[in-house]
Scaffold this motif. Structure first.
Motif, PDB file in Angstrom:
ATOM      1  N   ALA A 150       0.837  -1.409   0.140  1.00 13.22           N
ATOM      2  CA  ALA A 150      -0.283  -0.310  -0.092  1.00 13.22           C
ATOM      3  C   ALA A 150       0.813   1.482  -0.150  1.00 13.22           C
ATOM      4  O   ALA A 150       0.245   2.306  -0.407  1.00 13.22           O
ATOM      5  CB  ALA A 150      -1.059  -0.222   0.727  1.00 13.22           C
ATOM      6  N   ILE A 151       1.879   1.189   1.039  1.00 15.65           N
ATOM      7  CA  ILE A 151       2.617   2.777   0.721  1.00 15.65           C
ATOM      8  C   ILE A 151       3.913   2.797   0.041  1.00 15.65           C
ATOM      9  O   ILE A 151       3.925   3.658  -0.332  1.00 15.65           O
ATOM     10  CB  ILE A 151       3.710   2.688   2.144  1.00 15.65           C
ATOM     11  N   ARG A 152       3.678   1.166  -0.644  1.00 11.88           N
ATOM     12  CA  ARG A 152       5.182   1.320  -1.704  1.00 11.88           C
ATOM     13  C   ARG A 152       5.010   2.829  -2.774  1.00 11.88           C
ATOM     14  O   ARG A 152       6.367   2.821  -2.991  1.00 11.88           O
ATOM     15  CB  ARG A 152       5.540  -0.137  -2.370  1.00 11.88           C
ATOM     16  N   PRO A 153       3.708   3.112  -3.637  1.00 11.01           N
ATOM     17  CA  PRO A 153       4.163   4.016  -4.371  1.00 11.01           C
ATOM     18  C   PRO A 153       4.218   5.331  -4.050  1.00 11.01           C
ATOM     19  O   PRO A 153       4.799   6.436  -4.581  1.00 11.01           O
ATOM     20  CB  PRO A 153       2.741   3.757  -4.857  1.00 11.01           C
ATOM     21  N   ARG A 154       4.610   5.489  -2.172  1.00  8.85           N
ATOM     22  CA  ARG A 154       4.735   6.825  -2.086  1.00  8.85           C
ATOM     23  C   ARG A 154       6.823   7.151  -2.387  1.00  8.85           C
ATOM     24  O   ARG A 154       6.961   8.042  -1.743  1.00  8.85           O
ATOM     25  CB  ARG A 154       3.917   6.994  -0.536  1.00  8.85           C
ATOM     26  N   PHE A 155       7.076   6.171  -2.378  1.00 10.02           N
ATOM     27  CA  PHE A 155       8.687   6.355  -2.457  1.00 10.02           C
ATOM     28  C   PHE A 155       8.923   7.035  -3.793  1.00 10.02           C
ATOM     29  O   PHE A 155       8.402   7.243  -4.383  1.00 10.02           O
ATOM     30  CB  PHE A 155       9.381   4.699  -1.979  1.00 10.02           C
ATOM     31  N   TRP A 156      10.109   7.621  -3.182  1.00  9.39           N
ATOM     32  CA  TRP A 156      10.442   8.563  -4.526  1.00  9.39           C
ATOM     33  C   TRP A 156      11.571   8.121  -5.144  1.00  9.39           C
ATOM     34  O   TRP A 156      12.099   6.910  -5.488  1.00  9.39           O
ATOM     35  CB  TRP A 156      11.537   9.926  -3.884  1.00  9.39           C
ATOM     36  N   ARG A 157      11.008   8.258  -6.631  1.00 12.54           N
ATOM     37  CA  ARG A 157      10.886   7.756  -7.981  1.00 12.54           C
ATOM     38  C   ARG A 157      12.334   8.826  -8.544  1.00 12.54           C
ATOM     39  O   ARG A 157      11.311   9.653  -8.407  1.00 12.54           O
ATOM     40  CB  ARG A 157      10.196   6.622  -8.322  1.00 12.54           C
ATOM     41  N   VAL A 158      13.244   8.692  -9.364  1.00 12.19           N
ATOM     42  CA  VAL A 158      13.645   9.328 -10.385  1.00 12.19           C
ATOM     43  C   VAL A 158      13.961   8.606 -11.609  1.00 12.19           C
ATOM     44  O   VAL A 158      14.309   7.367 -11.951  1.00 12.19           O
ATOM     45  CB  VAL A 158      14.541   9.581  -9.479  1.00 12.19           C
ATOM     46  N   ASP A 159      13.082   8.957 -12.624  1.00 19.23           N
ATOM     47  CA  ASP A 159      12.555   8.782 -13.475  1.00 19.23           C
ATOM     48  C   ASP A 159      12.354   6.569 -13.367  1.00 19.23           C
ATOM     49  O   ASP A 159      12.427   5.585 -14.446  1.00 19.23           O
ATOM     50  CB  ASP A 159      14.207   7.652 -14.634  1.00 19.23           C
ATOM     51  N   GLY A 160      11.374   6.950 -12.819  1.00 22.12           N
ATOM     52  CA  GLY A 160      10.748   5.617 -12.093  1.00 22.12           C
ATOM     53  C   GLY A 160      11.643   4.590 -11.508  1.00 22.12           C
ATOM     54  O   GLY A 160      11.604   3.441 -11.104  1.00 22.12           O
ATOM     55  N   ARG A 161      12.653   5.123 -11.013  1.00 25.20           N
ATOM     56  CA  ARG A 161      13.518   3.941 -10.445  1.00 25.20           C
ATOM     57  C   ARG A 161      13.484   4.547  -8.865  1.00 25.20           C
ATOM     58  O   ARG A 161      13.621   5.405  -8.230  1.00 25.20           O
ATOM     59  CB  ARG A 161      14.967   4.512 -11.462  1.00 25.20           C
ATOM     60  N   VAL A 162      13.036   3.515  -8.304  1.00 25.84           N
ATOM     61  CA  VAL A 162      13.459   3.818  -6.616  1.00 25.84           C
ATOM     62  C   VAL A 162      14.585   3.323  -6.355  1.00 25.84           C
ATOM     63  O   VAL A 162      14.946   4.821  -5.003  1.00 25.84           O
ATOM     64  CB  VAL A 162      12.061   3.503  -6.121  1.00 25.84           C
ATOM     65  N   LEU A 163      15.367   2.787  -6.094  1.00 28.52           N
ATOM     66  CA  LEU A 163      16.395   2.153  -5.402  1.00 28.52           C
ATOM     67  C   LEU A 163      17.711   3.136  -5.488  1.00 28.52           C
ATOM     68  O   LEU A 163      17.405   3.322  -7.269  1.00 28.52           O
ATOM     69  CB  LEU A 163      16.876   0.891  -6.479  1.00 28.52           C
ATOM     70  N   GLY A 164      18.082   3.433  -4.430  1.00 31.02           N
ATOM     71  CA  GLY A 164      19.090   4.622  -5.284  1.00 31.02           C
ATOM     72  C   GLY A 164      18.632   6.068  -5.136  1.00 31.02           C
ATOM     73  O   GLY A 164      19.546   6.844  -4.456  1.00 31.02           O
ATOM     74  N   ASN A 165      16.992   5.967  -5.015  1.00 30.78           N
ATOM     75  CA  ASN A 165      15.994   7.116  -4.629  1.00 30.78           C
ATOM     76  C   ASN A 165      15.393   7.418  -3.518  1.00 30.78           C
ATOM     77  O   ASN A 165      15.636   7.571  -2.160  1.00 30.78           O
ATOM     78  CB  ASN A 165      16.041   7.444  -5.662  1.00 30.78           C
ATOM     79  N   GLY A 166      14.216   6.360  -3.323  1.00 30.80           N
ATOM     80  CA  GLY A 166      13.527   6.841  -2.164  1.00 30.80           C
ATOM     81  C   GLY A 166      13.970   6.050  -1.538  1.00 30.80           C
ATOM     82  O   GLY A 166      13.850   5.801  -0.422  1.00 30.80           O
ATOM     83  N   ILE A 167      14.839   5.034  -2.155  1.00 29.64           N
ATOM     84  CA  ILE A 167      14.884   3.363  -1.486  1.00 29.64           C
ATOM     85  C   ILE A 167      16.525   3.312  -1.361  1.00 29.64           C
ATOM     86  O   ILE A 167      17.455   2.988  -2.115  1.00 29.64           O
ATOM     87  CB  ILE A 167      14.277   2.469  -1.210  1.00 29.64           C
ATOM     88  N   LYS A 168      17.432   3.690   0.100  1.00 27.12           N
ATOM     89  CA  LYS A 168      18.596   2.963  -0.151  1.00 27.12           C
ATOM     90  C   LYS A 168      19.270   1.997   0.530  1.00 27.12           C
ATOM     91  O   LYS A 168      19.052   2.230   1.434  1.00 27.12           O
ATOM     92  CB  LYS A 168      19.474   4.419   0.485  1.00 27.12           C
ATOM     93  N   HIS A 169      19.328   0.486  -0.222  1.00 29.24           N
ATOM     94  CA  HIS A 169      20.679   0.119   0.986  1.00 29.24           C
ATOM     95  C   HIS A 169      22.058   0.296   1.333  1.00 29.24           C
ATOM     96  O   HIS A 169      22.533   0.367  -0.300  1.00 29.24           O
ATOM     97  CB  HIS A 169      19.914  -1.235   0.156  1.00 29.24           C
ATOM     98  N   TRP A 170      22.623   0.383   2.198  1.00 35.49           N
ATOM     99  CA  TRP A 170      24.045   0.207   2.479  1.00 35.49           C
ATOM    100  C   TRP A 170      24.521  -1.064   3.570  1.00 35.49           C
ATOM    101  O   TRP A 170      23.863  -1.330   4.342  1.00 35.49           O
ATOM    102  CB  TRP A 170      24.298   1.809   2.426  1.00 35.49           C
ATOM    103  N   PRO A 171      25.704  -1.503   3.424  1.00 37.71           N
ATOM    104  CA  PRO A 171      26.534  -1.196   2.267  1.00 37.71           C
ATOM    105  C   PRO A 171      25.770  -1.638   1.177  1.00 37.71           C
ATOM    106  O   PRO A 171      25.161  -3.179   1.507  1.00 37.71           O
ATOM    107  CB  PRO A 171      27.759  -1.714   2.649  1.00 37.71           C
ATOM    108  N   SER A 172      25.660  -1.837  -0.325  1.00 40.80           N
ATOM    109  CA  SER A 172      25.093  -1.979  -1.500  1.00 40.80           C
ATOM    110  C   SER A 172      26.536  -2.902  -2.267  1.00 40.80           C
ATOM    111  O   SER A 172      27.745  -2.674  -1.811  1.00 40.80           O
ATOM    112  CB  SER A 172      24.683  -0.846  -2.105  1.00 40.80           C
TER     113      SER A 172
END
Length: 243
Positions: free
Chosen positions: A221-243
């Motif tokens: 339900a909440i996943r669409p609210r994560f920020w996207r740049v050109d449709g890409r959420v990883l690295g933008n609205g979601i960051k995993h570290w260390p990647s």
């Protein structure tokens, strides 16, 4: 001006002997920012007050995710079915509204090189740095490019350190240039801020998805609210570290 309300899930500690198999704390530390423009803050605050009233709660009842999951605090006496419905309704309220934007950072502590300098080892510090970088990038793409940060205070010493660290980053980090975040960090206790309560709930859902990968209904339900740049959420609205 935009406002980013921030909360965290998990603990920042490491096993003293380096043995994760016997570690009773979390292996992941998550920090999440919930962004709303200042012009829309009042409407969202009123919306959440109405949401509470419509479900039998007072305006100042604290929505704390851990209490909601376990039937504690505000939710004492609520059966599992009633609490599940509350979770669904709140997830839908957040997920269907474009006024809100989420940014989440997840740190896998088991893969962190603990021989590095403190700011790269301490999950609470590193997660704030990564979150601020993405918030600044988000602001750079908005018409109104100014934003503030509001955290739920934990310990006074820790809060002072984080406030100092944010000021340090804003003057020293090349990833925060041009700078759009207003200097300093503001603090609001969870029970006094409806938006911090929403951040707490979203961070809990994010943390559970990162650690369980169970694609829960509230996560979807909440996943669409994560920020996207050109449709890409990883690295933008979601960051995993260390990647």
């Amino acid at each position: 001006m935009h406002m980013m309300f921030v909360d965290e899930s998990g603990d920042p500690g490491y096993p003293k002997d380096g043995n994760w198999t016997k570690w009773h704390g979390s292996k992941v530390y998550a920090r999440l920012g919930l962004i709303v423009h200042g012009w829309k803050w009042k409407a969202w605050n009123d919306r959440l007050v109405s949401f509470k009233f419509n479900r039998g709660l007072l305006w100042d009842a604290e929505i704390k995710a851990s209490h909601l999951r376990r039937g504690q605090g505000t939710f004492v006496g609520w059966d599992e079915l009633r609490r599940a419905q509350f979770i669904k309704d709140l997830s839908d309220l957040i997920g269907l509204n474009r006024d809100l934007t989420l940014i989440g950072v997840a740190i896998n502590k088991t893969t962190v090189d603990t021989t590095q300098k403190d700011r790269l080892v301490k999950p609470d510090v590193r997660s704030l740095e990564l979150l601020l970088e993405r918030y600044n990038q988000f602001l750079h793409r908005q018409q109104d490019k100014a934003g503030i940060v509001v955290l739920d205070p934990t310990k006074d010493t820790s809060d002072d350190n984080l406030r100092y660290f944010q000021s340090f980053l804003q003057t020293q980090s090349p990833n925060l240039k041009p700078l759009h975040i207003v200097e300093g960090t503001f603090f609001a206790k969870s029970h006094t801020s409806n938006m911090i309560q929403l951040a707490d709930f979203c961070c809990n859902v994010f943390f559970r998805e990162v650690t369980r990968d169970d694609q829960s209904a509230e996560w979807k339900a909440i996943r669409p609210r994560f920020w996207r740049v050109d449709g890409r959420v990883l690295g933008n609205g979601i960051k995993h570290w260390p990647s």
